[in-house]
Design an enzyme around this catalytic site. Structure first.
Site, PDB file in Angstrom:
ATOM      1  N   ASP A   1       0.818  -1.202   0.000  1.00 20.55           N
ATOM      2  CA  ASP A   1       0.000   0.000   0.000  1.00 20.55           C
ATOM      3  C   ASP A   1       0.859   1.262   0.000  1.00 20.55           C
ATOM      4  O   ASP A   1       1.992   1.263   0.472  1.00 20.55           O
ATOM      5  CB  ASP A   1      -0.977   0.014   1.168  1.00 20.55           C
ATOM      6  CG  ASP A   1      -0.302  -0.007   2.534  1.00 20.55           C
ATOM      7  OD1 ASP A   1       0.687  -0.751   2.701  1.00 20.55           O
ATOM      8  OD2 ASP A   1      -0.757   0.722   3.442  1.00 20.55           O
TER       9      ASP A   1
ATOM     10  N   GLU B   1       0.133  -1.032   5.914  1.00 17.62           N
ATOM     11  CA  GLU B   1       1.226  -0.476   6.711  1.00 17.62           C
ATOM     12  C   GLU B   1       1.106   1.035   6.866  1.00 17.62           C
ATOM     13  O   GLU B   1       1.423   1.595   7.918  1.00 17.62           O
ATOM     14  CB  GLU B   1       2.561  -0.838   6.066  1.00 17.62           C
ATOM     15  CG  GLU B   1       3.790  -0.560   6.941  1.00 17.62           C
ATOM     16  CD  GLU B   1       4.327   0.843   6.825  1.00 17.62           C
ATOM     17  OE1 GLU B   1       5.156   1.238   7.676  1.00 17.62           O
ATOM     18  OE2 GLU B   1       3.933   1.587   5.896  1.00 17.62           O
TER      19      GLU B   1
END
Length: 364
Positions: free
Chosen positions: A74, A130
């Site tokens: 991400d 994250e």
């Protein structure tokens, strides 16, 4: 095809798939791409683990993996950023959303695994949240770190230096509830949640400790609905960073006891300590390994630094796993429009990581 050309082509492919946190379609497409790289190397299909609706990709590395490689797919950039900032190469520099943090690290990971003797003994975990604190992946990260006992994190380096310590972090949401009233006719009947928020935004940074390296930063706020109404609701998000668990606990204790300055307004605090600090002791043996490999490759001597930002390496170190972070390439501009990565340093890191993995998977 040369190793450099392959690395650049893969980086272009991965960066061109936009993967903002929460974009299930983009993240799935990126997972499929990485699976096409790693499955032929590792010899087994990737495993999708779903936690609270979020998909994370991993390879087990067998029952007792020698090492765990960690990265995240991400990015912080919203959908559509690639239109204005497409992947580009300018000399040694590659640019594009997420190129430095941390898609280049994933390309390095794949290339290094293809070079080693025992890729099946390496566990891999690529998470999808994250950038928002690893809220769904934390337990998975900790479980896999305990299984391996040794963790290499492919987050980008700091000017080429490996990261041997990181500050821990806390995340808070403070909600304020007052009473709405017409701002022109009878504002005195209202209780402004926005005014209460302002008190806290000014006061919260005083919880910081400059000497200890502890920061307390209000970062996102919202309040009100229309101009002529006293705001009934307001909210602020707060980011806390510290080098020691004791400092995080000190600030947390104060955060949980916040009280209103304004009569008739309530204060509700949620959140807490998110990532414990990553201390130098967890990295010492792996740093020695990296320096031995660099010397063998005749690379410049490996430097090591302590980094203010947190990563998933904070979680792995906290469960007792040897952890070395910053094995990604040189570059700059994480989370910014000028983000870039050095292609030369990617090739150096592929060599370094492959050498470390061969050493760590070698068993008598």
């Amino acid at each position: 095809m040369s190793a450099r050309t392959l690395a650049v082509e893969r980086l272009a492919e991965l960066v061109s798939i936009e993967t903002p946190t929460g974009d299930a379609v983009g993240l799935e497409a990126a997972q499929q791409l990485v699976r096409s790289w790693l499955e032929p190397i590792i010899g087994e299909p990737g495993i999708i683990e779903i936690v609270d609706g979020i998909e994370h990709l991993r390879w087990s590395g067998g029952d007792t993996p020698a090492v765990l490689l960690i990265g995240h797919l991400d990015t912080v950039f919203p959908k559509g950023t690639i239109v204005d900032r497409p992947f580009r190469i300018d000399g040694d520099r590659a640019t594009g959303p997420g190129v430095f943090d941390m898609k280049a690290g994933i390309v390095i990971m794949a290339a290094a695994l293809a070079r080693i003797a025992r890729p099946g003994e390496v566990a891999v975990l690529l998470t999808s949240d994250e950038e928002v604190g690893s809220l769904t992946s934390r337990a998975l990260i900790e479980r896999e770190a305990r299984r391996a006992g040794t963790v290499l994190v492919l987050e980008p380096s700091l000017d080429g230096a490996l990261k041997i310590a990181r500050r821990g972090g806390s995340i808070y949401r403070i909600a304020f509830t007052g009473r709405a009233a017409h701002a022109g006719l009878e504002p005195w009947k209202g209780r402004s949640a926005l005014a209460e928020l302002a008190h806290h935004v000014l006061a919260l940074p005083e919880l910081a400790d400059d000497e200890a390296g502890t920061t307390v930063s209000p970062t996102v706020a919202q309040a009100g609905t229309v101009t002529n109404v006293i705001p009934e609701h307001a909210e602020v998000r707060v980011d806390v960073r510290a080098w020691t668990l004791g400092e995080l606990e000190r600030v947390d204790e104060r955060m949980q006891r916040l009280e209103a300055h304004t009569e008739g307004v309530s204060v509700d605090v949620t959140g807490g300590i998110n990532r414990p600090p990553m201390e130098e002791s967890s990295s010492a043996e792996l740093l020695d390994c990296a320096r031995r490999v660099a010397a063998r490759l005749r690379h410049p001597e490996i430097e090591a630094v302590s980094a203010g930002g947190a990563s998933d390496g904070n979680f792995t170190a906290a469960v007792g796993a040897r952890t070395l972070d910053g094995l990604g390439p040189r570059g700059a501009g994480a989370h910014a429009d000028h983000e870039w990565v050095s292609i030369d340093s990617m090739m150096e890191r592929i060599d370094l990581l492959a050498g470390m993995l061969d050493d760590l998977t070698a068993r008598g």
